[in-house]
Motif scaffolding. Structure first.
Motif, short mmCIF file in Angstrom:
data_model
loop_
_atom_site.label_atom_id
_atom_site.label_comp_id
_atom_site.label_asym_id
_atom_site.label_seq_id
_atom_site.Cartn_x
_atom_site.Cartn_y
_atom_site.Cartn_z
N ARG A 146 2.85 6.83 1.13
CA ARG A 146 2.62 7.07 -0.29
C ARG A 146 3.43 6.13 -1.18
N GLU A 147 4.14 5.17 -0.62
CA GLU A 147 5.03 4.31 -1.41
C GLU A 147 5.01 2.90 -0.81
N PHE A 148 4.92 1.89 -1.67
CA PHE A 148 4.69 0.54 -1.15
C PHE A 148 5.15 -0.52 -2.15
N SER A 149 5.24 -1.75 -1.66
CA SER A 149 5.41 -2.91 -2.54
C SER A 149 4.56 -4.04 -1.97
N GLY A 150 4.19 -4.98 -2.84
CA GLY A 150 3.37 -6.09 -2.37
C GLY A 150 2.91 -6.95 -3.53
N VAL A 151 1.77 -7.59 -3.36
CA VAL A 151 1.25 -8.53 -4.36
C VAL A 151 -0.10 -8.02 -4.87
#
Length: 321
Positions: A63-68
């Motif tokens: 449920r939680e992420f980082s990216g482009v």
């Protein structure tokens, strides 16, 4: 794309990396190429069917992420109910925030759930406002060495809160004290209810950040000052929260529920919270505490660290890149 899939609701061992279809965008969504994902206790509970509203498996975990963000190329961090632990995620635009320039993707993935939960806990407890003259806000923070706990200590330190934190390990407590925790309580060696009573000369705390459930809701309630609040944001024991109604009456106390899944849909709450958090980030007063970064292939190991309470700070999964 490859993704971490919950194949059945039987615990972390049912997790499996599989090839899945790329997400289809709904109105208001944008596509994000995921670099890292943040693990939360709610993710562990989801694998056992212990999280409200969990769809029938198979489903993509996380449920939680980082990216482009594909359309803009900007680095983002975000929150979604399911599906974060895949190479791509369809995210709602209002649930994305820019990854600070001086942060890694791993730090970005460790931010949204913990810091919004901790900040909104203080907000619910009226601690984002200055205390009355001659008074200091006091907070009891359970699982203080975990993701939300370390975030709550950093924010409490900024707000000038006197903090009492519980953990199972003196080593963990020593590390959290470096973040600003004043009073560490090893609950395996002492009854935290008695320690709080002694340290506060019988007065108690203004708020308890409670995510254990069972008897701990009642015990936390008894740790309160008059008009104090238990901020209930989880039930990690798997037991329904118990109430001590007599303590509720005697202290004119209250129990406040905090569910980020619900609050995250309310822009009038999330936008002011982000405004304050981003200011503190820009001043370099906040930085996620990461205990471990694991490749997706070792995700089961990460889930079990949370299950066994052996993590310090955040466990992050490296998804791609």
């Amino acid at each position: 794309m490859k993704a971490l899939v919950i194949t059945s609701l039987s615990g972390p061992d049912a997790l499996n990396i599989q090839d899945t279809a790329e997400p289809v965008l709904k109105p208001g969504q944008t596509l994000v190429r995921v670099a890292a994902g943040g693990l939360n206790f709610a993710d562990f509970m989801t694998t056992q069917g212990g999280y409200p509203g969990t769809p029938a498996p198979p489903l993509i975990a996380g449920r939680e992420f980082s990216g482009v963000e594909e359309t803009s190329g900007r680095r983002v961090m975000g929150y979604i109910q399911w599906g974060a632990f895949g190479e791509k995620v369809a995210a709602y635009s209002h649930m994305l925030w820019p990854v600070p320039e001086h942060w890694t993707y791993e730090q970005g993935a460790a931010f949204p759930v913990n810091y919004f939960t901790a900040y909104l806990g203080y907000w619910h407890a009226s601690m984002t406002q200055s205390p009355a003259p001659g008074r200091t806000h006091r907070a009891l923070i359970h699982a203080v060495a975990g993701g939300v706990g370390t975030a709550a200590v950093q924010i409490g330190h900024i707000l000038g809160v006197e903090m009492y934190g519980t953990s199972s390990s003196d080593e963990k407590l020593a590390r959290v004290k470096e973040l600003g925790l004043q009073h560490g309580i090893n609950y395996k060696q002492s009854d935290y209810e008695e320690v709080v009573k002694d340290l506060t000369h019988g007065e108690g705390v203004d708020a308890a950040f409670e995510m254990l459930g069972g008897e701990h809701t009642a015990k936390s309630l008894r740790c309160l000052r008059d008009f104090g609040r238990v901020i209930q944001y989880g039930t990690a024991t798997g037991q329904p929260p118990q109430l001590d109604v007599r303590a509720l009456y005697a202290k004119a106390a209250s129990i406040q529920g905090l569910w980020l899944t619900y609050l995250s849909q309310k822009r009038e709450i999330m936008e002011p919270a982000w405004k304050q958090l981003s200011e503190w980030i820009a001043q370099q007063k906040l930085a996620p505490v990461i205990g471990q970064v694991l490749p997706l292939e070792r995700s089961v190991e990460g889930y079990k660290l949370l299950q066994e309470g052996k993590n310090y700070g955040k466990v992050v999964l490296k998804i791609s890149g």
